[in-house]
Design a protein around this motif. Structure first.
Motif, mmCIF file in Angstrom:
data_model
loop_
_atom_site.group_PDB
_atom_site.id
_atom_site.type_symbol
_atom_site.label_atom_id
_atom_site.label_comp_id
_atom_site.label_asym_id
_atom_site.label_seq_id
_atom_site.Cartn_x
_atom_site.Cartn_y
_atom_site.Cartn_z
ATOM 1 N N VAL A 260 0.846 -1.195 0.000
ATOM 2 C CA VAL A 260 0.000 0.000 0.000
ATOM 3 C C VAL A 260 0.884 1.249 0.000
ATOM 4 O O VAL A 260 1.942 1.285 0.623
ATOM 5 C CB VAL A 260 -0.928 -0.037 1.234
ATOM 6 N N ASP A 261 0.426 2.278 -0.711
ATOM 7 C CA ASP A 261 1.199 3.511 -0.842
ATOM 8 C C ASP A 261 0.891 4.535 0.239
ATOM 9 O O ASP A 261 1.688 5.441 0.481
ATOM 10 C CB ASP A 261 0.937 4.133 -2.217
ATOM 11 N N ALA A 262 -0.276 4.424 0.863
ATOM 12 C CA ALA A 262 -0.647 5.355 1.927
ATOM 13 C C ALA A 262 -1.752 4.742 2.766
ATOM 14 O O ALA A 262 -2.525 3.894 2.291
ATOM 15 C CB ALA A 262 -1.119 6.695 1.352
ATOM 16 N N VAL A 263 -1.824 5.178 4.012
ATOM 17 C CA VAL A 263 -2.949 4.821 4.879
ATOM 18 C C VAL A 263 -3.593 6.114 5.362
ATOM 19 O O VAL A 263 -2.928 7.142 5.513
ATOM 20 C CB VAL A 263 -2.529 3.967 6.092
ATOM 21 N N VAL A 264 -4.901 6.043 5.564
ATOM 22 C CA VAL A 264 -5.621 7.159 6.172
ATOM 23 C C VAL A 264 -6.014 6.734 7.575
ATOM 24 O O VAL A 264 -6.792 5.781 7.753
ATOM 25 C CB VAL A 264 -6.876 7.550 5.376
ATOM 26 N N VAL A 265 -5.452 7.402 8.565
ATOM 27 C CA VAL A 265 -5.789 7.148 9.959
ATOM 28 C C VAL A 265 -7.155 7.782 10.192
ATOM 29 O O VAL A 265 -7.301 9.011 10.160
ATOM 30 C CB VAL A 265 -4.727 7.736 10.895
ATOM 31 N N SER A 266 -8.165 6.945 10.428
ATOM 32 C CA SER A 266 -9.538 7.442 10.373
ATOM 33 C C SER A 266 -10.488 6.529 11.114
ATOM 34 O O SER A 266 -10.332 5.308 11.079
ATOM 35 C CB SER A 266 -9.986 7.534 8.900
#
Length: 378
Positions: A260-266
């Motif tokens: 994965v290229d990015a995660v959204v902390v959410s």
């Protein structure tokens, strides 16, 4: 703030909106109560919804002094592409509910601001039409029950020209949103999920003692989404892949290992698990766990430029903003969304300079202190 007889904003209305709270009040004045609750509400007793905002209010920054901020810039990168600020609208479903131009108006505003716009699986406008607006467009994907449909949507988005895929991973089914249940909320006939056939669905038929939208998503979304599907999607697309809905550092590490290229902390804006940790509180551990191996974005409760500064200082590469652009869309259409993004840009520039930061990179070196109640407490 003035509005015409039809509830539309008067000339120059957007210019009178000085803060995102002003935008929210303006939207509340024109939206039907059920739609207002659908956008504003959270799940359960809305403890996480309240905690998202409270968590930002507990974070304080140690500004640096005697720094040359005569040339202060908010420029940064998101997914390796330059942006004028590390802020973008979060994916939001059914934007046609609040304005006839829906996602098209919001995408035009994002283009004008130079930031990416993310089209939801539950958009009221097809991704191809949003792409035609121009600008940078990402596509948010829900994993669907119907075999192969999620991968088909991913390919459709890639073929249309989207620059990234954002897989939402915290919605096996829609959280129990009591405002919608009490309102027996139902989509009007004119508002359709363009990527799910575009026809009438369970979301358009009132369900006694229930949210019709929740009934529909329960039929459409798969609760069986696992890491194997992430691997399948990663192999299926050449686009950068973002996982949205990560709060545990262990999951963030697994995301990196899955390519994965990015995660959204959410926590989905307080709309899924009530009492889930606020994103800004989970952010430092997630950022430390990934150690720069992927980008880390955060959302949930962002209401001003100083919130963006705090997120950067706590390890974020960027921030997504969910409800405020929708409030702007409701209050003043495309101009309202532009106003939201302009206010955030101006506030971030002000916050950077006053904190002694000439660049976004400087903000990431600031130290913070938390003052007040523990996470999740009012």
């Amino acid at each position: 703030m003035s509005f015409g007889e039809d509830g539309a904003p008067g000339e120059g209305a957007a210019d009178a909106l000085l803060t995102l709270e002003d935008v929210e009040r303006a939207a509340a004045a024109v939206l039907p109560a059920g739609v207002r609750d659908f956008v504003a509400g959270g799940s359960g007793r809305e403890r996480t919804l309240a905690a998202n905002r409270a968590a930002f209010d507990r974070v304080f920054v140690r500004p640096r002094v005697l720094r040359d901020v005569s040339r202060c810039t908010t420029g940064s990168e998101l997914l390796g592409r330059p942006v004028p600020m590390p802020v973008a609208p979060a994916p939001v479903a059914y934007q046609g509910l609040v304005h006839p131009d829906g996602e098209l108006a919001a995408a035009r505003a994002a283009k004008a601001a130079g930031v990416p716009f993310t089209v939801s699986t539950l958009s009221t406008v097809p991704v191809e039409e949003v792409i035609a607006v121009g600008g940078s467009v990402w596509f948010q994907l829900y994993w669907l029950r119907e075999p192969g449909r999620a991968l088909e949507l991913a390919r459709r988005a890639e073929d249309a020209g989207c620059e990234a895929l954002m897989l939402t991973v915290d919605v096996p089914w829609m959280g129990r949103r009591l405002r919608d249940v009490r309102n027996e909320f139902t989509l009007p006939e004119r508002v359709r999920a363009a990527h799910l056939g575009g026809g009438a669905s369970a979301a358009h038929h009132r369900a006694a003692g229930a949210s019709a939208v929740a009934v529909h998503t329960g039929q459409a979304f798969s609760p069986a989404l696992t890491w194997s599907h992430v691997a399948e999607l990663r192999a299926h697309t050449r686009l950068p892949l973002v996982l949205k809905g990560v709060l545990a550092p262990e999951d963030a590490v697994r995301a990196v290992e899955s390519g994965v290229d990015a995660v959204v902390v959410s926590n989905h804006g307080g709309r899924q698990l009530d009492s889930a940790l606020p994103g800004i509180d989970a952010l430092p551990e997630v950022a430390e766990a990934v150690g720069g191996r992927c980008e880390v974005l955060v959302d949930g409760g962002v209401r001003c430029g100083t919130d963006v500064l705090k997120a950067l200082a706590l390890g974020a590469d960027g921030v997504l903003v969910g409800r405020p652009p929708v409030w702007g869309l409701a209050a003043a259409g495309e101009d309202g969304v532009r106003r939201v993004l302009d206010v955030l840009a101006a506030e971030l520039a002000d916050a950077l300079g006053l904190a002694g930061c000439a660049t976004v990179a400087d903000a990431r070196r600031l130290r913070t202190v938390r003052i007040g109640a523990a996470a999740g407490e009012p």
